[in-house]
Design an enzyme around this catalytic site. Structure first.
Site, short mmCIF file in Angstrom:
data_model
loop_
_atom_site.label_atom_id
_atom_site.label_comp_id
_atom_site.label_asym_id
_atom_site.label_seq_id
_atom_site.Cartn_x
_atom_site.Cartn_y
_atom_site.Cartn_z
N GLY A 187 0.88 -0.93 0.35
CA GLY A 187 -0.45 0.66 -0.13
C GLY A 187 1.15 1.11 -0.15
O GLY A 187 2.10 1.13 0.61
N SER A 188 0.58 2.64 -0.66
CA SER A 188 1.08 3.45 -0.93
C SER A 188 0.64 4.63 -1.86
O SER A 188 -0.68 4.38 -1.97
CB SER A 188 2.73 2.66 -1.61
N ARG A 189 1.00 5.83 -2.22
CA ARG A 189 0.27 6.96 -2.66
C ARG A 189 1.48 7.34 -3.43
O ARG A 189 2.78 7.71 -3.64
CB ARG A 189 -0.13 7.42 -1.37
#
Length: 219
Positions: A187-189
């Site tokens: 998960g990341s952005r």
């Protein structure tokens, strides 16, 4: 669909882990049939999750000289005017795309041009939807200058699960729109900072595709 090169080591380690744990359980609990089958199913589910995370689907990439192409698969979680203080040092429109563990995690250049600035920042592992993650988490910052002189800044930001950011660019490189510039594990952005006056073509909570969705149009 193929498996991305960043997944080879993780997949190999997953196979090793599954083989070892299954062997141990089979050896020490030979009579607990229900638990053995439960672990087999759990192991299979884990392997499928790892495989889909590192998938690299074939897709028709979008190329357009005046368009800003989405750098990642995920959901748009931020569209707002803000101050960019690291390099551009002016007001910008920030667009942020959150990548959940089920998304493709390949990162793509939103625009063609020359890399004018690149920096890796070690940091924390706050949840990627936390506003502080943009400035406090482990991250990279890349600034690409378009041939028109427009500069676009984008950041890979690690999340609570993402513990490794990979990048393929450095200052002085010439990059092509929609081509890979990096990968973030789990998960990341990704944040993008666009000039004021840029026409934003997406909405909050819209699901987008890296290298395909037109994020914005330069004025």
């Amino acid at each position: 669909m193929t498996i991305h090169k960043e997944g080879y080591t993780s997949i190999a380690l997953s196979i090793l882990f599954i083989f070892v744990t299954n062997t141990i359980i089979k050896y020490y609990l030979p009579d607990v049939t229900w638990f053995i089958w439960f672990w087999y199913l759990l192991s299979f589910a884990l392997f499928i999750i790892i495989l889909q995370f590192f998938r690299s689907p074939s897709r028709k990439l979008t190329l357009h000289d005046r368009k800003i192409i989405c750098p990642a698969d995920g959901k748009v979680v931020v569209i707002e005017e803000t101050e960019e203080t690291e390099f551009l040092k002016d007001k910008r429109i920030q667009v942020s795309v959150f990548m959940s563990p089920v998304n493709v995690h390949i990162n793509r250049n939103p625009i063609s041009g020359i890399v004018k600035y690149f920096k890796y920042h070690p940091g924390k592992y706050l949840f990627a939807w936390d506003p502080k993650s943009s400035t406090e988490n482990e991250r990279t910052t890349t600034v690409v200058e378009h041939k028109s002189g427009v500069q676009v800044l984008y950041r890979q930001i690690a999340g609570a699960l993402a513990r490794r950011i990979v990048w393929y660019v450095k200052e002085g490189d010439t990059v092509e729109q929609s081509q890979e510039f990096g990968f973030i594990k789990f998960g990341s952005r990704v944040d993008i900072y666009l000039p004021l006056g840029t026409q934003i073509n997406v909405n909050l909570n819209e699901v987008v595709k890296g290298g395909v969705t037109v994020l914005a149009t330069l004025s």
